[in-house]
Design an enzyme around this catalytic site. Structure first.
Site, mmCIF file in Angstrom:
data_model
loop_
_atom_site.group_PDB
_atom_site.id
_atom_site.type_symbol
_atom_site.label_atom_id
_atom_site.label_comp_id
_atom_site.label_asym_id
_atom_site.label_seq_id
_atom_site.Cartn_x
_atom_site.Cartn_y
_atom_site.Cartn_z
ATOM 1 N N CYS A 194 20.860 27.945 -37.651
ATOM 2 C CA CYS A 194 22.095 28.643 -37.262
ATOM 3 C C CYS A 194 22.652 29.595 -38.325
ATOM 4 C CB CYS A 194 23.176 27.665 -36.827
ATOM 5 S SG CYS A 194 22.593 26.073 -36.309
ATOM 6 N N ARG A 197 14.092 17.858 -41.987
ATOM 7 C CA ARG A 197 15.261 16.987 -42.072
ATOM 8 C C ARG A 197 14.805 15.657 -42.624
ATOM 9 N NH1 ARG A 197 18.065 18.220 -36.150
ATOM 10 N NH2 ARG A 197 18.357 20.432 -36.535
ATOM 11 N N GLN A 242 11.613 24.282 -33.934
ATOM 12 C CA GLN A 242 12.452 24.328 -32.739
ATOM 13 C C GLN A 242 12.358 25.688 -32.079
ATOM 14 O OE1 GLN A 242 16.526 23.462 -33.674
ATOM 15 N NE2 GLN A 242 16.246 21.271 -33.401
ATOM 16 N N ASP A 278 14.589 27.606 -31.223
ATOM 17 C CA ASP A 278 16.025 27.636 -31.479
ATOM 18 C C ASP A 278 16.564 29.037 -31.215
ATOM 19 O OD1 ASP A 278 18.434 26.729 -32.304
ATOM 20 O OD2 ASP A 278 17.948 26.643 -34.444
ATOM 21 N N HIS A 309 20.390 31.403 -30.732
ATOM 22 C CA HIS A 309 21.846 31.464 -30.760
ATOM 23 C C HIS A 309 22.291 32.679 -29.978
ATOM 24 C CE1 HIS A 309 20.775 28.863 -34.117
ATOM 25 N NE2 HIS A 309 21.832 28.206 -33.742
ATOM 26 N N LYS A 345 28.454 19.500 -26.376
ATOM 27 C CA LYS A 345 27.086 19.911 -26.096
ATOM 28 C C LYS A 345 26.548 19.303 -24.823
ATOM 29 C CE LYS A 345 25.470 16.601 -29.534
ATOM 30 N NZ LYS A 345 24.529 16.271 -30.582
ATOM 31 N N HIS A 355 24.604 27.541 -29.343
ATOM 32 C CA HIS A 355 23.339 27.055 -29.913
ATOM 33 C C HIS A 355 22.536 26.528 -28.742
ATOM 34 C CE1 HIS A 355 25.183 26.361 -34.067
ATOM 35 N NE2 HIS A 355 26.231 26.528 -33.304
#
Length: 639
Positions: free
Chosen positions: A335, A364, A382, A384, A386, A466, A512
């Site tokens: 992000c 992580r 991911q 991922d 935004h 979320k 997200h």
RNA sequence: GCCGCCUUAGCUCAGCCGGUAGAGCGGCGCAUUCGUAAUGCGUAGGUCGGGUGUUCGAGUCACCCAGGCGGCACCA
């Protein structure tokens, strides 16, 4: 008199205080025998409970789903009684039902062993044979607390203290044993039956809080009949065979070793699968109006401090210090990086929404006990993205996202297990009004895409609510894959802005979102879902051309070359082995198509195709086979 | 991280009460050219997750460590 209405529409009068058992007896002798519980206006009651008012009544027998729930719960009680008989001094706590069974948490200094389970099971059968009557009693709150404290059951006493004042305290007597319980229960232990099995032993924290004492949990499964139990155990056994770790090894997809806990090594076939999935998701995402970016893997800690992640999550970040004393953190999410790209140059309201996507490699430091094959890893990628947008764009963007997710899950043939809406947590940024709007917006967007959400209080991120899209693994555990999160906080913290129609600076809202989530986890689920037998377009090896004798070598080479030119992932098996052996081997390796070529095929310019899981063959001219397989191997978005 | 269990050849697994390891599959070699889920014969692989201890002697017992598994907790 009270008036009872039966499911068949019949209405009869009974004296107030009549019990379910008496009602059943009044209908027929056989029903009295089969009766386990009674349902009054939808409320399930003990058979011996006096009915004080009229209503819709139904006698519940063993074959009903409600009875099964009570059977499971009663099995838990029998378990507790057995444990306390065998291991005096053990305290009971709670014993609720779970899917397919139940558990009971005990407090005991010495741990149970697997051998104890067999012992306990034997005692449980004994208690069933004793046919102890189960009766309900309403106790005074103070007396109940005194009683349970008096016998050293501090957890039960604690539970009673926490029962809201207006609720009755009910204690069920089961032979000489007593337990605090809301009920309802079966008439006696005989009705529990013996279609149960204790399945696992585990540690669990009192009230789910790791600051509390660790209790010992015994899990079990219980069914209405032996046949149901046997079927359930067989299902579990079959599910275990679909374990992605086993299939991953058998198909030579990946491995994980001690030095890289939670960090998969992808082998050639696994990586082919990985890239096939990645490329497919990339195409679908680009087609939906996203732009793809790439950002650094490791960044100065100051960025994470500004974003707020350092304060909240630095315990789970990998950190490295350079010789010059800089502290760099390996990125745990993308992000802030995407915000930094957004911040380059000046953005106008005309640019919005900006949908920025990255196959971002993340690390992580997940707790050691949580790691699990591909399903919970420390290194992942991911899909991922935004979405930077205006307030007004949140809802349409959310709906469009959910539709995209549905499309992708449908193409991959996975089944969405549930969609959860994680609501405001205790610790959060933003006003309550903002949260209410945000939560409702997500729910509306989901509903607009035809998705019903399950609201879960307190589970949202600190910056916003979320939506979580959950899939199931082979043994039924659910895993969050897709997600959509609303965020007002990060744009503020990292000072992202756009120029609005009014010429003023405005904060964009950030969505997200991920569809497959981590490719690792998703592939784990996908492997288990398909049991390794992927649809042709995903299969790492799509076809093997197998010869019967060496006289077919030349032609097999031509067939393989033709298929490869058509874009298929093909191997040729020219080994001097019997064709039956080759078929078996490639079938076990889950290759979707085996093309057998012998003298006949070579002479006629054909191939004999055999599909995984079928023993039939389809003999086709080579051209036709190439056309057919090529069409089938085309990813769904390119068809 | 916490509780319990597990850790033997590439894989799956057997090894009772302690006396220095076995099978099947796979691999390799030779023979076999055999039409759709296992061709035959031969052969090479392990010192038993790592360590310490008990013992005349440990894969087998005890303890410590690591990893895995099932849960719990955690999950930006």
């Amino acid at each position: 008199m009270i008036e009872l209405k039966f499911p068949d529409g019949q209405v009869r009068d009974y004296p107030p205080g009549v019990t379910g058992r008496e009602v059943a007896a009044s209908l027929s002798k056989s029903l009295e025998k089969k009766a386990l519980l009674v349902k009054l206006d939808g409320e399930l009651l003990d058979l011996g409970r006096p009915l004080e008012r009229g209503g819709a009544v139904q006698i519940v027998t063993r074959d009903s789903p409600e009875a099964l729930e009570v059977i499971r719960h009663d099995t838990a009680h029998v378990l507790a009684e057995a444990v306390q008989e065998l291991f005096p001094g053990t305290q009971v706590t709670i014993g609720p039902n779970v899917e397919d069974g139940f558990y009971y948490d005990f407090a005991r200094d010495e741990p149970f062993s697997l051998d104890d389970l067999a012992l306990i099971e034997a005692r449980m059968r004994h208690i069933v044979d004793r046919d102890e009557p189960i009766t309900r009693e309403v106790w005074d709150r103070g007396e109940a607390i005194a009683h349970f404290e008096g016998i050293g059951e501090i957890y039960k006493a604690q539970i009673i203290r926490d029962i809201p004042g207006e609720e009755a305290i009910t204690v069920y007597r089961q032979g000489g044993w007593k337990d605090l319980c809301r009920g309802p229960h079966l008439p006696s232990t005989r009705h529990v039956g013996k279609a149960f099995k204790l399945t696992k032993l585990a540690g669990a924290y009192w009230r789910g809080d790791q600051n509390n004492a660790q209790l010992q949990r015994i899990y079990g499964t219980a069914w209405a009949s032996d046949a149901d139990l046997a079927e359930h155990l067989k299902r579990i056994e079959e599910a275990e065979r679909r374990d992605h770790r086993k299939i991953g090894r058998a198909m030579d997809l990946f491995h994980i070793q001690e030095e890289g806990r939670g960090m998969p090594f992808w082998h050639p076939k696994g990586w082919t699968l990985y890239r096939t999935l990645e490329n497919y998701v990339r195409r679908r995402t680009e087609a939906a109006g996203y732009v793809e970016v790439a950002t650094p893997q490791i960044l100065d800690v100051s960025l994470w401090e500004r974003s707020g992640h350092w304060a909240k999550f630095h315990d789970s970040m990998f950190v490295s210090e350079t010789a010059e004393g800089e502290v760099l953190a390996v990125k745990p999410m993308n992000c802030p990086c995407h915000v930094e790209i957004f911040r380059q140059g000046q953005k106008s309201y005309r640019d919005l929404p900006i949908r920025m996507m990255e196959f971002g490699g993340l690390h992580r430091y997940e707790s050691s006990g949580s790691l699990l094959g591909l399903l919970r890893v420390r290194r992942m990628v991911q899909d991922d993205a935004h979405i930077f947008c205006t307030e007004a764009q949140i809802e349409p963007e959310s709906t469009a996202f959910i539709r995209l997710l549905q499309q992708i899950y449908a193409d991959l043939e996975v089944e969405l297990h549930s969609v959860k809406l994680a609501l405001r947590p205790d610790q959060r940024f933003g006003s309550d009004e903002q949260w209410t709007i945000a939560e409702d917006t997500l729910e509306r967007a989901a509903n607009a895409a035809g998705v019903e959400v399950e609201r879960i209080p307190g589970e949202g991120a600190f910056y916003g609510p979320k939506l979580e899209f959950h899939l199931r693994d082979a043994i039924g555990r659910t895993w969050q894959c897709g997600t959509l999160q609303l965020d007002y906080v990060l744009p503020e913290r990292l000072d992202a802005a756009y120029i609005g129609e009014d010429g003023q600076k405005h904060r964009p809202v950030m969505l997200h979102r991920a569809i497959v989530g981590s490719l690792e986890r998703f592939l784990g689920v996908l492997i288990e879902h398909h049991a390794g037998a992927f649809p042709l377009w995903l299969a790492p090896v799509q076809a093997v051309v197998a010869t019967i004798t060496s006289e077919g070598d030349d032609y097999a080479g031509q067939v393989a070359a033709r298929l490869r030119r058509a874009g298929l992932r093909v191997e040729a098996d020219l080994r001097n082995e019997k064709v039956g052996y080759k078929v078996r081997e490639h079938s076990l390796a889950k290759v979707p198509v085996i093309a057998v070529v012998g003298r006949r095929e070579a002479e006629e310019g054909k191939v004999a195709l055999r599909r995984l899981g079928s023993d039939r063959q389809q003999v086709l001219p080579l051209d036709e086979a190439v056309a057919m397989l090529t069409a089938e191997a085309t990813p769904p978005d390119l068809r």
